[in-house]
Design an enzyme around this catalytic site. Structure first.
Site, PDB file in Angstrom:
ATOM      1  CE1 TYR A 191      -4.169  -1.571   0.164  1.00  0.00           C
ATOM      2  CE2 TYR A 191      -3.393  -2.714   2.114  1.00  0.00           C
ATOM      3  CZ  TYR A 191      -4.333  -2.548   1.115  1.00  0.00           C
ATOM      4  OH  TYR A 191      -5.436  -3.347   1.068  1.00  0.00           O
ATOM      5  CB  THR A 217      -3.421  -2.888  -3.211  1.00  0.00           C
ATOM      6  OG1 THR A 217      -3.026  -4.255  -3.202  1.00  0.00           O
ATOM      7  CG2 THR A 217      -4.931  -2.807  -3.117  1.00  0.00           C
ATOM      8  CG  HIS A 332      -9.978  -4.977  -1.811  1.00  0.00           C
ATOM      9  ND1 HIS A 332      -8.868  -4.188  -1.927  1.00  0.00           N
ATOM     10  CD2 HIS A 332      -9.895  -5.509  -0.556  1.00  0.00           C
ATOM     11  CE1 HIS A 332      -8.157  -4.228  -0.810  1.00  0.00           C
ATOM     12  NE2 HIS A 332      -8.764  -5.040   0.028  1.00  0.00           N
ATOM     13  N   GLY A 386      -8.657 -14.985  -1.710  1.00  0.00           N
ATOM     14  CA  GLY A 386      -8.480 -14.421  -0.375  1.00  0.00           C
ATOM     15  C   GLY A 386      -9.207 -15.271   0.650  1.00  0.00           C
ATOM     16  NE  ARG A 387     -14.884 -12.315   1.832  1.00  0.00           N
ATOM     17  CZ  ARG A 387     -14.898 -11.489   0.782  1.00  0.00           C
ATOM     18  NH1 ARG A 387     -14.588 -11.933  -0.427  1.00  0.00           N
ATOM     19  NH2 ARG A 387     -15.237 -10.218   0.943  1.00  0.00           N
TER      20      ARG A 387
HETATM   21  C1  LIG Z   1      -9.789 -10.406   5.450  1.00  0.00           C
HETATM   22  C2  LIG Z   1      -9.258  -9.833   4.171  1.00  0.00           C
HETATM   23  C3  LIG Z   1      -8.204  -8.937   4.227  1.00  0.00           C
HETATM   24  C4  LIG Z   1      -7.689  -8.394   3.025  1.00  0.00           C
HETATM   25  N1  LIG Z   1      -6.606  -7.578   3.101  1.00  0.00           N
HETATM   26  C5  LIG Z   1      -6.057  -7.118   1.945  1.00  0.00           C
HETATM   27  C6  LIG Z   1      -4.851  -6.367   1.978  1.00  0.00           C
HETATM   28  O1  LIG Z   1      -4.278  -6.112   3.039  1.00  0.00           O
HETATM   29  N2  LIG Z   1      -4.344  -5.946   0.784  1.00  0.00           N
HETATM   30  C7  LIG Z   1      -4.952  -6.210  -0.411  1.00  0.00           C
HETATM   31  O2  LIG Z   1      -4.451  -5.814  -1.468  1.00  0.00           O
HETATM   32  N3  LIG Z   1      -6.083  -6.951  -0.467  1.00  0.00           N
HETATM   33  C8  LIG Z   1      -6.636  -7.422   0.673  1.00  0.00           C
HETATM   34  N4  LIG Z   1      -7.756  -8.196   0.626  1.00  0.00           N
HETATM   35  C9  LIG Z   1      -8.347  -8.525  -0.697  1.00  0.00           C
HETATM   36  C10 LIG Z   1      -7.736  -9.803  -1.264  1.00  0.00           C
HETATM   37  O3  LIG Z   1      -6.397  -9.630  -1.609  1.00  0.00           O
HETATM   38  C11 LIG Z   1      -8.475 -10.248  -2.529  1.00  0.00           C
HETATM   39  O4  LIG Z   1      -8.512  -9.192  -3.451  1.00  0.00           O
HETATM   40  C12 LIG Z   1      -9.895 -10.712  -2.253  1.00  0.00           C
HETATM   41  O5  LIG Z   1      -9.992 -11.375  -1.016  1.00  0.00           O
HETATM   42  C13 LIG Z   1     -10.337 -11.636  -3.356  1.00  0.00           C
HETATM   43  O6  LIG Z   1     -11.648 -12.021  -3.193  1.00  0.00           O
HETATM   44  P1  LIG Z   1     -12.106 -13.405  -2.505  1.00  0.00           P
HETATM   45  O7  LIG Z   1     -11.966 -13.211  -1.039  1.00  0.00           O
HETATM   46  O8  LIG Z   1     -13.516 -13.547  -2.951  1.00  0.00           O
HETATM   47  O9  LIG Z   1     -11.187 -14.492  -3.025  1.00  0.00           O
HETATM   48  C14 LIG Z   1      -8.279  -8.738   1.785  1.00  0.00           C
HETATM   49  C15 LIG Z   1      -9.339  -9.646   1.759  1.00  0.00           C
HETATM   50  C16 LIG Z   1      -9.826 -10.197   2.928  1.00  0.00           C
HETATM   51  C17 LIG Z   1     -10.942 -11.188   2.854  1.00  0.00           C
END
Ligand SMILES: Cc1cc2nc3c(=O)[nH]c(=O)nc-3n(C[C@H](O)[C@H](O)[C@H](O)COP(=O)(O)O)c2cc1C
Length: 442
Positions: A191, A217, A332, A386-387
């Site tokens: 970031y 990001t 995101h 992510g999730r």
């Molecule tokens: C709990 C959580 C924290 C996240 N923190 C960040 C982060 O610090 N930086 C970032 O670029 N994306 C962050 N994301 C977004 C993920 O990198 C990603 O884009 C997203 O989870 C993808 O969607 P999905 O959860 O449906 O797979 C976060 C997502 C979640 C669920």
């Protein structure tokens, strides 16, 4: 025999007074004779595997999909923590639409192509990946499970796929690099902070620690409004409210791990005491970040540079112009601007516009290997999730993340086989039709 029975039955229906056994006494089914089974017949059926009595392990072993992992996760951690991960921004419309796009597509499989054996491996930014999957950056991993990013990095390293450590990490840049092991070739997600000196320092530390790519990001000028967190009174670290005290009785292991390991805090950036984190985040990110900053980062980082959070074709073109090697089409996970574009629907246009200039990655709503196959067919080089791996992490730590990756790998292999594809390169756009079907009722 089956046909005879049907005929007899329909005749007796036609003539209810008729006695079918009188007409065909020989066709009456003979009663099976009973006997005691022999041990030699029983032996192969007996399965006395050792039962893993560790909490949640049986549920983890039996999980066959990311949905199963999600259910297992919900039982293991306090509800506000689960919802912090599971939830999205505002009315969660983007989050639902991202899923609906995957559910509404139709595959057009090739038949009689002679596919025997499937190879899911691919190369990306000069790295060899065992499947086109990246564990995306997610903040506060040690909140959901006490080992946090260390467990995620180990699982990714062992599986031969990258993990992108976030600036908001709860394990340090150096420790995550070490946890990846020999197979670990992890990425660092940046970031851009108002404090440009600190930003530069982070990039230099990632470089020194051997990270394989820098992911910037760009969709987080401010943190999205996550209404579930507001309504749950969610805080990092969790406060010991009366409700939390009740929860301790229900989930003693999670609380014990939280309270008996190092205090939860940022490990990468100096944010002071944990209580100050919210304020820190609100003030730390630089909302004035511009394409000129990308050019500066391009000069500072000589490895692959990936822009995460692109949501328009013209921004994809500008990212390519700024010298990016890759972009992540990302909403995101529906956690930032609600009603933003659905990455999967944007993918064909972006592939057409810049597919020959940089590598396109995609995330948001990817929940299965079949989803990965579809995205790759439409032009993505790989998907981030992510999730899905956070559910695995909550459900069972490193073993849970490994299980997540295994589920994706098995599903991708099976889908490729059924599509008639033996390599990732065989996944082509003609295999997928988007927006083919309205969402099915759950
Ligand atoms: C709990 C959580 C924290 C996240 N923190 C960040 C982060 O610090 N930086 C970032 O670029 N994306 C962050 N994301 C977004 C993920 O990198 C990603 O884009 C997203 O989870 C993808 O969607 P999905 O959860 O449906 O797979 C976060 C997502 C979640 C669920």
């Amino acid at each position: 025999m089956c046909a005879l029975r049907t005929t007899t039955a329909s005749r007796s229906l036609d003539r209810p007074d008729a006695d079918p056994t009188a007409e065909h006494p020989a066709s009456a089914p003979a009663r099976p004779r009973r006997r005691l089974p022999r041990w030699s017949e029983l032996k192969p059926l007996v399965q006395l595997e050792p039962v893993d009595v560790r909490p949640g392990r049986r549920r983890l072993q039996r999980a066959a999909t990311v949905t199963d992992l999600r259910e297992a996760a919900a039982r293991r951690v306090p509800r506000p923590v689960f919802e912090f991960v599971d939830g999205g921004a505002e009315a969660e419309i983007t989050q639902r639409r991202a899923r609906a796009a995957f559910e509404g597509l139709e595959f057009r499989p090739r038949m009689l192509g002679g596919v025997d054996g499937v190879d899911t491996s691919t190369s990306l930014f000069g790295q060899q990946l065992s499947l086109p999957l990246v564990l995306g950056p997610t903040g506060f991993c040690r909140l959901v499970q006490h080992e946090g990013e260390t467990a995620v990095a180990r699982a990714a390293g062992a599986a031969g796929i990258p993990f992108a450590l976030t600036t908001m990490g709860t394990v340090s840049i150096e420790d995550v690099a070490a946890a990846g092991g020999a197979g670990g070739n992890h990425w660092f997600q940046l970031y851009v902070l108002r404090d440009r000196g600190l930003t530069r320092e982070l990039v230099q530390r990632a470089k020194a620690a051997g990270y394989g790519a820098l992911v910037v990001t760009v969709d987080t000028a401010v943190i999205g409004q996550r209404l579930r967190d507001v309504r749950n009174g969610f805080s990092i670290p969790p406060r010991l409210t009366p409700r939390a005290l009740v929860d301790i009785a229900a989930r003693p292991a999670w609380w014990a791990n939280l309270l008996t390991t190092a205090p939860l805090g940022f490990a990468t950036i100096p944010a002071g005491q944990p209580e100050a984190h919210g304020a820190f985040i609100d003030n730390a990110f630089d909302p004035t970040i511009s394409y000129r900053d990308l050019e500066t980062l391009r000069e500072m980082w000589d490895g692959p540079l990936i822009i995460k959070g692109v949501q328009r074709v013209d921004d994809a073109v500008r990212a390519a112009d700024a010298g990016a090697d890759g972009i992540v089409l990302s909403a995101h996970g529906g956690r930032q601007l609600d009603r933003s574009p659905v990455p999967l629907e944007l993918l064909p246009q972006v592939t057409e516009a810049v597919g020959d200039r940089l590598d396109i990655l995609l995330d948001s709503g990817v929940r299965s290997g079949a989803d990965v196959a579809a995205a790759v067919a439409l032009g993505a080089r790989a998907c981030l999730v992510g999730r899905p791996y956070l559910y695995g992490l909550m459900a069972g730590g490193q073993a849970g993340v490994e299980k997540t990756i295994q589920i994706f790998r098995d599903e991708l292999r099976r889908t490729m086989s059924l599509l008639g594809c033996s390599t990732v390169g065989d996944l082509t756009p003609d295999l997928v039709r988007l927006n083919s079907h309205p969402p099915l009722a759950p």
